[in-house]
Write an enzyme that holds these catalytic residues in place. Sequence first.
Site, short mmCIF file in Angstrom:
data_model
loop_
_atom_site.label_atom_id
_atom_site.label_comp_id
_atom_site.label_asym_id
_atom_site.label_seq_id
_atom_site.Cartn_x
_atom_site.Cartn_y
_atom_site.Cartn_z
N CYS A 74 7.80 -0.59 -2.91
CA CYS A 74 6.56 -0.80 -2.15
C CYS A 74 6.22 -2.27 -2.22
O CYS A 74 7.03 -3.10 -1.84
CB CYS A 74 5.43 0.08 -2.66
SG CYS A 74 5.04 -0.16 -4.40
N ARG A 107 2.94 2.18 -6.01
CA ARG A 107 2.97 3.31 -5.08
C ARG A 107 4.38 3.88 -4.99
O ARG A 107 4.57 5.08 -4.78
CB ARG A 107 2.49 2.87 -3.69
CG ARG A 107 1.01 2.65 -3.60
CD ARG A 107 0.62 2.08 -2.25
NE ARG A 107 1.23 0.77 -2.04
CZ ARG A 107 1.19 0.11 -0.90
NH1 ARG A 107 0.60 0.65 0.16
NH2 ARG A 107 1.74 -1.07 -0.78
#
Lengths: 413, 403
Positions: free
Chosen positions: B348, B353
């Site tokens: 990411c 994330r």
Amino acid sequence: MTVQVRADRELGWTRADTVRTVIAVAVAAVLLGLAGYLSATDGEGLGGSNAALMLLIGAGLGILFERGRYCFFCVFRDLFEKRDSRGMYAILVSIGVGTIGYAVIFSTRIPTPTADNVPTDAHIAPVSLALVIAGLAFGLGMVISGGCIAGHLYRLPEGHLRSIPALAGVVLGFGLGFLSWDAMYSGFILGAPATWLAAGNGYVLAVLLQLGVLVGLGVLLLRWNPPVQGRGDRVVDAAEVRRLVFFKRWPALFTGAAVGILAILAYYKDQPLGVTQQISSMTRTGMTEAGWMDGFMPGLDERLAGCVAMVVDTITTNGWLIVGIVLASLAVALPGRRVRVEKTTAFNSLTALGGGVLLGWGAMIGLGCTIGVLLSGTQALALSGWVFGAAIVVAAGLGFRFGLHRKAAPGVF
Amino acid sequence: MSTDESTAGAGAPTPRKSAGRTAIAVVAAAALAGTAGFVVANSTGDDAGSTTAGSDTAGSDSAESGGTGSGDTATTVVAADIPGEHRGFDEVHTEEPLATTDWLAERLEEGELHEQGIVLLDVSENLPSSELTPYAEAHIPQAQYVEWSEEFTAPNTREFISAEEFTELAQSLGIGEDSTVVLYGDNNNWFAAYASWVFNLYGVEDVVLLDGGLHKWELYDERELVEEVPSVPAGNFEAKPQNHDLRAFQPEVLEIAEQNTEADGDAVAAVNLVDIRSAEEHDGEVGVDPDIFQGEGAAVWGHIPGSVNVTWTQIVDEETGEFLPAEEIRSIYEEAGVDFDDPIIAYCRIGERASHTWYALSQILGEEVKVYDGSWSEWGNSVGVPVANNSGERAGLWGQSGD
């Protein structure tokens, strides 16, 4: 040939004037003190380093709105009811001046304007049916409630108490707007082009076109320009200056040019003028906290430009702009004896509330109001500004023709 | 336009001249309308093209700069030493990777968590925009707080704390060899998932996420939060070296990217790259908002050639914040083009994330997944690595996209 001119009434000075002046000076001192504080602390936690500047730009707008009667409601009412287009020139000039300034700022940031590099911080919004519907609702709400959102902000200190229910209605309207946003967005706005007139045409052509349209409108509106009353010979002494500054309405061309310059300054240093962002953001934050809506709004949070509501915890520079408008309007209305509490009844408060709901809903779906979309949009060479403006003019024209403002507030007008 | 003109014009129009005036007015209006039509059509026509363009058209426009020219080549990817070993996935994969809020509530009813072998940790991001209560104000009963940005990362270096330091941290949190570590946090468990990946990296075997995180507990279930901070007896956990089967570094990703670049950006390498950022970031239309994510910016925008884009939000239930059922998650990735016969690397912007996606793919689906924690904030700032951009223009520092 001798021309009979009406002599100016003696202004005099009463005890009440002393009181009013003291209050006005105090308000002005508070305003400047606040600006000084924000400047000294760099707006830490209170909107950032532009807070003081935007407060002062708001103050400038408050003064111009109040003294120049730069009020879309009043201007359109004069036009449609009294067939007097004089106020319209302030609006046209402010758009013209702002257009040139915006183009200068754009050209330093984006040398070759194309549809791919539309400035994201300017108020260039998608042109869709939703924008037209929003403009119609906004125009109608303006007629019914007795002002647009900016108008209510500066007329409240003048004693226009209907502005209180109207602004409450605006908050409700924002709420309804948020709830209906998904439907409007997916139904109309998604995929609609955000037309920027400079894209592909260059700044020169776009600016010339807009100035041409403004001149055209100006020529057209001459038909409704009533004769000007002369004033007698006079010496510019202190009393005359007092009269010109605080009692006579400021000339439309001066007001318009000054509003245009403030719009340029605001965009250059911070963000385009607009008065709804802080209010709508607070509404949204409140609703999100109450669990009435999701934290994320498709479309709105991703890429749309305008007075878009964000979830905020604190006052933003936009909030300071509003504080500036309200305080400065009060400070300049007082010395001109223009603060008068207007007749307010349960009925006309209720209609103001209803009109406010329409204003708020229209401003949410249209992503701004007369200032944020009409003024800042047209100045930014956005087609959306013109479309929203045209829808407002149509709705206001019909509203005034059918006397909705009188029906909503009998005996006031 | 001036007042002089306007007063003169409104004076007394003479009817005779009006025909000429009308003609001029008509011509002027027609010219204006014509120009307006041209300008609007011109700007709108362009615009339609740009808004629809974007998705999959130019696989790797700018990916050709890989350095296949003749002459000497210099190696740009740095070779920093990061201690670790390869221990495979047996100790990583967990039978029941998700704890429900009901389960946790029952455990809390029963009494002290440490007596039941459970360590409950809050790992949150605490963005000011979050609607959830920060730990300092109130939290799930008996939860301890771990500040991800300070406690398990090394100071002034983009690396985690050493295994010895991790042992110290884990013991102070009360983690023992047989503990079940239950993690939760705000923002859909992003940073809790990140922590779970780090804990697995150092060999903590039984790490589970509270499904739905603080959002589910506080807002959806509306369960109790308390202010009391628990004190727990120290644990006896001993950290192992990092398990590099969970962690991808840039040289490994570069090899995959170069293979994909040679195939014009198609995912030909036998490793899946999963980009979990937003579609706009993946396409290279936007960078990051420096006001919110200071320090996460990248000089070049786009994605690693051959990566598929599955935004992390697609695999969670919007209302509860819980992960979707395993088979739904699997089909979402299959549709996006992930080949589950091959291993997967997720990335990411800074790795947190991607850890959320790692959790779904590795822990829930049981696949072999690595996190490339350098992610876009390393890749998009590296000299010479191939980048694919779907926006059809130069984006980022050297583009015209502004900010």
